[in-house]
Enzyme design. Structure first.
Site, PDB file in Angstrom:
ATOM      1  N   SER A 158      33.862  56.375  17.836  1.00  0.00           N
ATOM      2  CA  SER A 158      33.784  57.564  16.975  1.00  0.00           C
ATOM      3  C   SER A 158      33.631  58.776  17.883  1.00  0.00           C
ATOM      4  CB  SER A 158      32.546  57.437  16.084  1.00  0.00           C
ATOM      5  OG  SER A 158      32.240  58.669  15.452  1.00  0.00           O
ATOM      6  N   TYR A 173      23.626  55.311  14.409  1.00  0.00           N
ATOM      7  CA  TYR A 173      25.098  55.329  14.519  1.00  0.00           C
ATOM      8  C   TYR A 173      25.516  55.887  15.875  1.00  0.00           C
ATOM      9  CZ  TYR A 173      29.918  56.118  12.786  1.00  0.00           C
ATOM     10  OH  TYR A 173      31.287  56.108  12.595  1.00  0.00           O
TER      11      TYR A 173
HETATM   12  P1  NAD Z   1      35.058  51.616   5.466  1.00  0.00           P
HETATM   13  O1  NAD Z   1      33.722  51.585   4.819  1.00  0.00           O
HETATM   14  O2  NAD Z   1      36.264  51.969   4.661  1.00  0.00           O
HETATM   15  O3  NAD Z   1      35.374  50.241   6.163  1.00  0.00           O
HETATM   16  C1  NAD Z   1      34.396  49.476   6.794  1.00  0.00           C
HETATM   17  C2  NAD Z   1      34.854  48.051   6.853  1.00  0.00           C
HETATM   18  O4  NAD Z   1      33.828  47.273   7.492  1.00  0.00           O
HETATM   19  C3  NAD Z   1      35.068  47.432   5.465  1.00  0.00           C
HETATM   20  O5  NAD Z   1      36.151  46.530   5.525  1.00  0.00           O
HETATM   21  C4  NAD Z   1      33.766  46.661   5.245  1.00  0.00           C
HETATM   22  O6  NAD Z   1      33.906  45.571   4.332  1.00  0.00           O
HETATM   23  C5  NAD Z   1      33.480  46.190   6.647  1.00  0.00           C
HETATM   24  N1  NAD Z   1      32.101  45.809   6.877  1.00  0.00           N
HETATM   25  C6  NAD Z   1      30.976  46.513   6.645  1.00  0.00           C
HETATM   26  N2  NAD Z   1      29.894  45.788   6.961  1.00  0.00           N
HETATM   27  C7  NAD Z   1      30.364  44.598   7.417  1.00  0.00           C
HETATM   28  C8  NAD Z   1      29.746  43.410   7.900  1.00  0.00           C
HETATM   29  N3  NAD Z   1      28.406  43.292   7.969  1.00  0.00           N
HETATM   30  N4  NAD Z   1      30.531  42.378   8.256  1.00  0.00           N
HETATM   31  C9  NAD Z   1      31.882  42.465   8.155  1.00  0.00           C
HETATM   32  N5  NAD Z   1      32.521  43.561   7.722  1.00  0.00           N
HETATM   33  C10 NAD Z   1      31.760  44.601   7.351  1.00  0.00           C
HETATM   34  O7  NAD Z   1      34.860  52.609   6.692  1.00  0.00           O
HETATM   35  P2  NAD Z   1      35.866  53.196   7.776  1.00  0.00           P
HETATM   36  O8  NAD Z   1      35.684  54.666   7.762  1.00  0.00           O
HETATM   37  O9  NAD Z   1      37.224  52.618   7.665  1.00  0.00           O
HETATM   38  O10 NAD Z   1      35.158  52.666   9.112  1.00  0.00           O
HETATM   39  C11 NAD Z   1      35.761  51.802  10.037  1.00  0.00           C
HETATM   40  C12 NAD Z   1      35.220  52.087  11.425  1.00  0.00           C
HETATM   41  O11 NAD Z   1      35.617  53.394  11.801  1.00  0.00           O
HETATM   42  C13 NAD Z   1      33.698  52.055  11.527  1.00  0.00           C
HETATM   43  O12 NAD Z   1      33.324  51.428  12.747  1.00  0.00           O
HETATM   44  C14 NAD Z   1      33.326  53.515  11.549  1.00  0.00           C
HETATM   45  O13 NAD Z   1      32.118  53.741  12.209  1.00  0.00           O
HETATM   46  C15 NAD Z   1      34.498  54.098  12.304  1.00  0.00           C
HETATM   47  N6  NAD Z   1      34.682  55.522  12.126  1.00  0.00           N
HETATM   48  C16 NAD Z   1      34.924  56.058  10.899  1.00  0.00           C
HETATM   49  C17 NAD Z   1      35.088  57.433  10.794  1.00  0.00           C
HETATM   50  C18 NAD Z   1      35.380  58.095   9.481  1.00  0.00           C
HETATM   51  O14 NAD Z   1      35.361  59.335   9.441  1.00  0.00           O
HETATM   52  N7  NAD Z   1      35.656  57.383   8.423  1.00  0.00           N
HETATM   53  C19 NAD Z   1      35.011  58.247  11.922  1.00  0.00           C
HETATM   54  C20 NAD Z   1      34.760  57.668  13.153  1.00  0.00           C
HETATM   55  C21 NAD Z   1      34.607  56.302  13.245  1.00  0.00           C
END
Ligand code: NAD
Length: 256
Positions: A138, A151
């Site tokens: 991130s 985080y």
């Molecule tokens: P999201 O909530 O849409 O997806 C998260 C995924 O992780 C889902 O498939 C969920 O079922 C799964 N998950 C959660 N807990 C879990 C567990 N204990 N075991 C297995 N699977 C689990 O969120 P996203 O935004 O797509 O996030 C994906 C990644 O991207 C994360 O690591 C997040 O930190 C990172 N990220 C997101 C953003 C953003 O702005 N959305 C920015 C930077 C980084």
């Protein structure tokens, strides 16, 4: 480009993980999906791209379930060629108010799970002399924000893990890199927008604009499709010598 390869993407039932799985499948990779919620729909969408898809519901906070998932992937496809450590959760609170069980869960899911999948995937990658490890970190892997101690600690940690693994595999065909998205409009961020709108008594659109205005100079969300494209590039021969980087795709967030 990735025909015959197998990609395992953690947390790929939605959001960024699903988009990365789809982008890799479009290049011909078979996919192992993981994550909570409905798995049938994403699995069918991947299969519609003409590749095989399997699903394992391991909870990324549980090392024994992670081991089981890695064995499952090997039993279905022989080995994992591309490992995308993407599963992640968020919790927003001041450090003195941070629930200790939320701290533990964030460190386990956002950081420690990647240690387990990586240690279990690397031996077969070394043997094949080819592999890609892509850690979804991130902008918070590079800079901090208030009220996100767990985080930010986990994401800085995974950037460090990325560099160490990249050095350990530097003379092989295995690469390890991190992707550092800024704001992406997924469920994880929608919750922060909704919480902010409720807290400040403003509309969701106003909350969204405030969120972008504070951090992301482009004032536009990074899209999941753009992140899929970056994962495809990191899996390509052009990226053979891209090793140990934390690649920001954040609309200028960390350029400030
Ligand atoms: P999201 O909530 O849409 O997806 C998260 C995924 O992780 C889902 O498939 C969920 O079922 C799964 N998950 C959660 N807990 C879990 C567990 N204990 N075991 C297995 N699977 C689990 O969120 P996203 O935004 O797509 O996030 C994906 C990644 O991207 C994360 O690591 C997040 O930190 C990172 N990220 C997101 C953003 C953003 O702005 N959305 C920015 C930077 C980084």
């Amino acid at each position: 480009m990735l025909k015959g390869k197998t990609a395992l993407v953690t947390g790929s039932t939605s959001g960024i993980g699903f988009a990365i799985a789809k982008a890799l499948a479009q290049q011909g990779a078979h996919i192992v999906l993981n994550g909570f919620g409905d798995a049938e729909t994403p699995k069918a969408q991947i299969e519609a791209l003409g590749v095989r898809a399997e699903y394992h519901g391991a909870d990324m906070s549980k090392p024994d379930q992670i081991e089981d998932m890695m064995k499952f992937a090997a039993s279905k496809f022989g080995r994992v060629d591309i490992l995308v450590n993407n599963a992640g959760i968020q919790h927003v609170a001041k450090v003195e108010d941070f629930p200790t069980e939320r701290w533990d869960a964030i460190i386990a899911i956002n950081l420690t799970s990647a240690f387990h999948t990586t240690r279990l995937a690397v031996p077969a990658m070394r043997e094949a002399n080819w592999g890609r490890i892509i850690n979804v970190a991130s902008a918070h892997g590079l800079v901090a924000s208030a009220q996100k101690s767990a985080y930010v600690a986990a994401k800085h940690g995974i950037v460090g893990l990325t560099k160490s693994v990249a050095l350990e595999t530097a003379t092989t065909g295995v690469t390890c890199n991190a992707i550092c998205p800024g704001w992406v409009l997924t469920a994880l961020v929608q919750k922060q927008i909704d919480d902010r709108a409720a807290r400040e008594g403003i509309s969701a659109l106003q909350a969204q604009n405030e969120l972008l205005g504070e951090k992301q100079p482009s004032l536009q969300f990074t899209t999941v499709e753009q992140l899929g494209g970056l994962a495809v590039f990191l899996s390509s021969p052009a990226a053979d010598q891209v090793r140990g980087v934390a690649w920001a795709m954040d609309g200028g967030w960390t350029a400030q």
